[in-house]
Design an enzyme around this catalytic site. Structure first.
Site, PDB file in Angstrom:
ATOM      1  N   GLU A 277       4.073 -15.984  45.617  1.00  9.76           N
ATOM      2  CA  GLU A 277       4.313 -17.325  46.158  1.00  9.76           C
ATOM      3  C   GLU A 277       5.510 -17.332  47.103  1.00  9.76           C
ATOM      4  O   GLU A 277       6.384 -16.452  47.044  1.00  9.76           O
ATOM      5  CB  GLU A 277       4.532 -18.321  45.007  1.00  9.76           C
ATOM      6  CG  GLU A 277       4.659 -19.780  45.434  1.00  9.76           C
ATOM      7  CD  GLU A 277       3.466 -20.321  46.215  1.00  9.76           C
ATOM      8  OE1 GLU A 277       3.285 -19.874  47.369  1.00  9.76           O
ATOM      9  OE2 GLU A 277       2.754 -21.211  45.705  1.00  9.76           O
ATOM     10  N   TRP A 278       5.520 -18.279  48.018  1.00  5.15           N
ATOM     11  CA  TRP A 278       6.649 -18.500  48.923  1.00  5.15           C
ATOM     12  C   TRP A 278       7.931 -18.502  48.088  1.00  5.15           C
ATOM     13  O   TRP A 278       7.998 -19.136  47.025  1.00  5.15           O
ATOM     14  CB  TRP A 278       6.467 -19.851  49.601  1.00  5.15           C
ATOM     15  CG  TRP A 278       7.255 -20.092  50.859  1.00  5.15           C
ATOM     16  CD1 TRP A 278       8.607 -19.953  51.013  1.00  5.15           C
ATOM     17  CD2 TRP A 278       6.744 -20.540  52.118  1.00  5.15           C
ATOM     18  NE1 TRP A 278       8.970 -20.293  52.295  1.00  5.15           N
ATOM     19  CE2 TRP A 278       7.844 -20.664  53.006  1.00  5.15           C
ATOM     20  CE3 TRP A 278       5.467 -20.873  52.591  1.00  5.15           C
ATOM     21  CZ2 TRP A 278       7.707 -21.094  54.325  1.00  5.15           C
ATOM     22  CZ3 TRP A 278       5.339 -21.301  53.900  1.00  5.15           C
ATOM     23  CH2 TRP A 278       6.437 -21.405  54.758  1.00  5.15           C
ATOM     24  N   ASP A 279       8.963 -17.795  48.546  1.00  6.36           N
ATOM     25  CA  ASP A 279      10.248 -17.798  47.855  1.00  6.36           C
ATOM     26  C   ASP A 279      10.956 -19.111  48.197  1.00  6.36           C
ATOM     27  O   ASP A 279      11.428 -19.303  49.319  1.00  6.36           O
ATOM     28  CB  ASP A 279      11.086 -16.600  48.302  1.00  6.36           C
ATOM     29  CG  ASP A 279      12.437 -16.518  47.588  1.00  6.36           C
ATOM     30  OD1 ASP A 279      12.809 -17.486  46.890  1.00  6.36           O
ATOM     31  OD2 ASP A 279      13.131 -15.495  47.750  1.00  6.36           O
ATOM     32  N   TYR A 280      11.043 -20.007  47.211  1.00  8.13           N
ATOM     33  CA  TYR A 280      11.600 -21.328  47.456  1.00  8.13           C
ATOM     34  C   TYR A 280      13.122 -21.368  47.387  1.00  8.13           C
ATOM     35  O   TYR A 280      13.731 -22.405  47.683  1.00  8.13           O
ATOM     36  CB  TYR A 280      11.015 -22.330  46.452  1.00  8.13           C
ATOM     37  CG  TYR A 280       9.521 -22.496  46.572  1.00  8.13           C
ATOM     38  CD1 TYR A 280       8.934 -22.815  47.794  1.00  8.13           C
ATOM     39  CD2 TYR A 280       8.687 -22.338  45.471  1.00  8.13           C
ATOM     40  CE1 TYR A 280       7.562 -22.970  47.910  1.00  8.13           C
ATOM     41  CE2 TYR A 280       7.315 -22.500  45.573  1.00  8.13           C
ATOM     42  CZ  TYR A 280       6.761 -22.815  46.797  1.00  8.13           C
ATOM     43  OH  TYR A 280       5.400 -22.968  46.916  1.00  8.13           O
TER      44      TYR A 280
ATOM     45  N   ARG B   7      -2.771 -21.144  50.964  1.00 11.33           N
ATOM     46  CA  ARG B   7      -3.024 -22.007  52.118  1.00 11.33           C
ATOM     47  C   ARG B   7      -2.395 -21.408  53.383  1.00 11.33           C
ATOM     48  O   ARG B   7      -2.976 -21.480  54.474  1.00 11.33           O
ATOM     49  CB  ARG B   7      -2.490 -23.416  51.851  1.00 11.33           C
ATOM     50  CG  ARG B   7      -3.396 -24.205  50.903  1.00 11.33           C
ATOM     51  CD  ARG B   7      -2.853 -25.600  50.655  1.00 11.33           C
ATOM     52  NE  ARG B   7      -1.767 -25.580  49.690  1.00 11.33           N
ATOM     53  CZ  ARG B   7      -0.764 -26.440  49.657  1.00 11.33           C
ATOM     54  NH1 ARG B   7      -0.675 -27.396  50.586  1.00 11.33           N
ATOM     55  NH2 ARG B   7       0.159 -26.372  48.731  1.00 11.33           N
TER      56      ARG B   7
ATOM     57  N   TYR C  86       8.010 -27.123  42.708  1.00 14.84           N
ATOM     58  CA  TYR C  86       7.884 -25.873  43.457  1.00 14.84           C
ATOM     59  C   TYR C  86       8.109 -24.695  42.519  1.00 14.84           C
ATOM     60  O   TYR C  86       9.170 -24.560  41.912  1.00 14.84           O
ATOM     61  CB  TYR C  86       8.888 -25.840  44.601  1.00 14.84           C
ATOM     62  CG  TYR C  86       8.382 -26.500  45.859  1.00 14.84           C
ATOM     63  CD1 TYR C  86       7.579 -25.801  46.753  1.00 14.84           C
ATOM     64  CD2 TYR C  86       8.693 -27.826  46.148  1.00 14.84           C
ATOM     65  CE1 TYR C  86       7.111 -26.395  47.912  1.00 14.84           C
ATOM     66  CE2 TYR C  86       8.224 -28.434  47.301  1.00 14.84           C
ATOM     67  CZ  TYR C  86       7.433 -27.712  48.180  1.00 14.84           C
ATOM     68  OH  TYR C  86       6.963 -28.305  49.323  1.00 14.84           O
ATOM     69  N   THR C  87       7.105 -23.846  42.402  1.00 16.36           N
ATOM     70  CA  THR C  87       7.154 -22.719  41.468  1.00 16.36           C
ATOM     71  C   THR C  87       6.949 -21.430  42.236  1.00 16.36           C
ATOM     72  O   THR C  87       5.845 -21.099  42.655  1.00 16.36           O
ATOM     73  CB  THR C  87       6.053 -22.831  40.396  1.00 16.36           C
ATOM     74  OG1 THR C  87       5.947 -24.164  39.942  1.00 16.36           O
ATOM     75  CG2 THR C  87       6.347 -21.900  39.237  1.00 16.36           C
ATOM     76  N   GLY C  88       8.049 -20.715  42.452  1.00 22.88           N
ATOM     77  CA  GLY C  88       7.962 -19.438  43.137  1.00 22.88           C
ATOM     78  C   GLY C  88       8.142 -18.282  42.173  1.00 22.88           C
ATOM     79  O   GLY C  88       7.196 -17.772  41.595  1.00 22.88           O
TER      80      GLY C  88
ATOM     81  N   HIS D  66      -4.251 -19.454  40.826  1.00 21.15           N
ATOM     82  CA  HIS D  66      -4.029 -19.405  39.378  1.00 21.15           C
ATOM     83  C   HIS D  66      -4.294 -20.771  38.751  1.00 21.15           C
ATOM     84  O   HIS D  66      -4.246 -21.819  39.407  1.00 21.15           O
ATOM     85  CB  HIS D  66      -2.616 -18.924  39.052  1.00 21.15           C
ATOM     86  CG  HIS D  66      -1.534 -19.861  39.467  1.00 21.15           C
ATOM     87  ND1 HIS D  66      -1.253 -21.049  38.813  1.00 21.15           N
ATOM     88  CD2 HIS D  66      -0.626 -19.791  40.471  1.00 21.15           C
ATOM     89  CE1 HIS D  66      -0.241 -21.651  39.376  1.00 21.15           C
ATOM     90  NE2 HIS D  66       0.166 -20.914  40.395  1.00 21.15           N
TER      91      HIS D  66
ATOM     92  N   ARG E 186       1.524 -15.824  35.851  1.00 16.59           N
ATOM     93  CA  ARG E 186       0.413 -16.774  35.905  1.00 16.59           C
ATOM     94  C   ARG E 186      -0.757 -16.247  36.735  1.00 16.59           C
ATOM     95  O   ARG E 186      -1.917 -16.555  36.440  1.00 16.59           O
ATOM     96  CB  ARG E 186       0.906 -18.120  36.444  1.00 16.59           C
ATOM     97  CG  ARG E 186       1.572 -18.064  37.814  1.00 16.59           C
ATOM     98  CD  ARG E 186       2.377 -19.326  38.058  1.00 16.59           C
ATOM     99  NE  ARG E 186       3.003 -19.408  39.387  1.00 16.59           N
ATOM    100  CZ  ARG E 186       4.176 -18.858  39.688  1.00 16.59           C
ATOM    101  NH1 ARG E 186       4.840 -18.167  38.775  1.00 16.59           N
ATOM    102  NH2 ARG E 186       4.683 -18.999  40.907  1.00 16.59           N
TER     103      ARG E 186
END
Length: 236
Positions: free
Chosen positions: A105-108, A187, A27-29, A16, A72
């Site tokens: 996204e990875w859950d932070y 990644r 960090y944006t999950g 995005h 996003r």
């Protein structure tokens, strides 16, 4: 033999565009953020160059698009295929688009919205990480996902995508796929595509709005690979 026949299936990874937290490295999950004006332009410019009939990402060759449900990522999808494409007359029908949590996204967890330095400082204050610094690829996130949980959902998704592409390794049918998602999870996707452990050191960079290309060496489903560089389609 060349690394890739033009008809070998590919998986395009699209990150995005820029958000306010992308700019400062937070960090944006699960937090829902819009693309910035610059982020919209990033993706639109990418689409104008790379998306369209006869271009790198040809909508006519796509069998499916997997999109993270986060706002996003959906805005990025819209810019790639609705607004910014070099051939706006080519549209992606809804049947080829799947919103899936498997590529969110990875859950932070407790680290949402924090910088790496802030996370490490907090852990140190609580007596953690005495032997080495925190590493998300090994340690996951407190209150969020472990590396094993991320690996399991990515492996499931990769298996599904490869099941789609496996019968068509020699171009019997166009089955390119686009995955629209986020920087860290993409990644991680690359590592699992290559069958590497998530904690294997593999320094990678992927700019907001960037496109990465995965495929198969020797037209072999058991030889997944990635491009360190590739030629764009020649103009007719």
């Amino acid at each position: 033999m060349s690394d890739l026949d033009a008809s070998t299936p590919r998986v395009f990874l699209a990150r995005h565009g820029e958000t306010e937290w992308t700019k400062n490295g937070r960090y944006t999950g699960s937090t829902e953020l819009d693309l910035t004006a610059h982020g919209v332009k990033q993706v639109a410019d990418t689409a104008a160059l790379l998306v369209g009939t006869g271009r790198l990402i040809d909508p006519a060759r796509l069998v499916g698009i997997q999109v993270s449900p986060r706002k996003r990522a959906q805005q990025t999808f819209e810019q790639l295929f609705q607004a910014g494409s070099a051939t706006p007359e080519v549209r992606i029908d809804d049947e080829r688009v799947t919103l899936t949590e498997d590529i969110t996204e990875w859950d932070y967890g407790d680290y949402e919205g924090l910088l790496v330095g802030e996370i490490r400082a907090s852990r140190k204050q609580r007596g953690l990480d005495k032997e080495r610094e925190w590493n998300i690829w090994k340690d996951g996130c407190e209150g969020g996902e472990s590396a094993q949980q991320v690996r399991e959902r990515l492996d499931r998704m990769i298996s599904e995508l490869q099941d789609i592409q496996k019968p068509y390794m020699h171009g019997e049918k166009a089955v390119d796929i686009v995955v629209v998602a986020h920087g860290l999870i993409l990644r991680a996707f690359v590592k699992r595509w290559l069958k590497y452990p998530l904690d294997m050191p593999l320094p990678m960079m992927m700019s907001p709005g960037a496109i990465a290309v995965l495929s198969y060496k020797n037209q072999n489903i058991d030889e997944p690979g990635f491009f360190v560089g590739m030629a764009l389609p020649a103009k007719e």
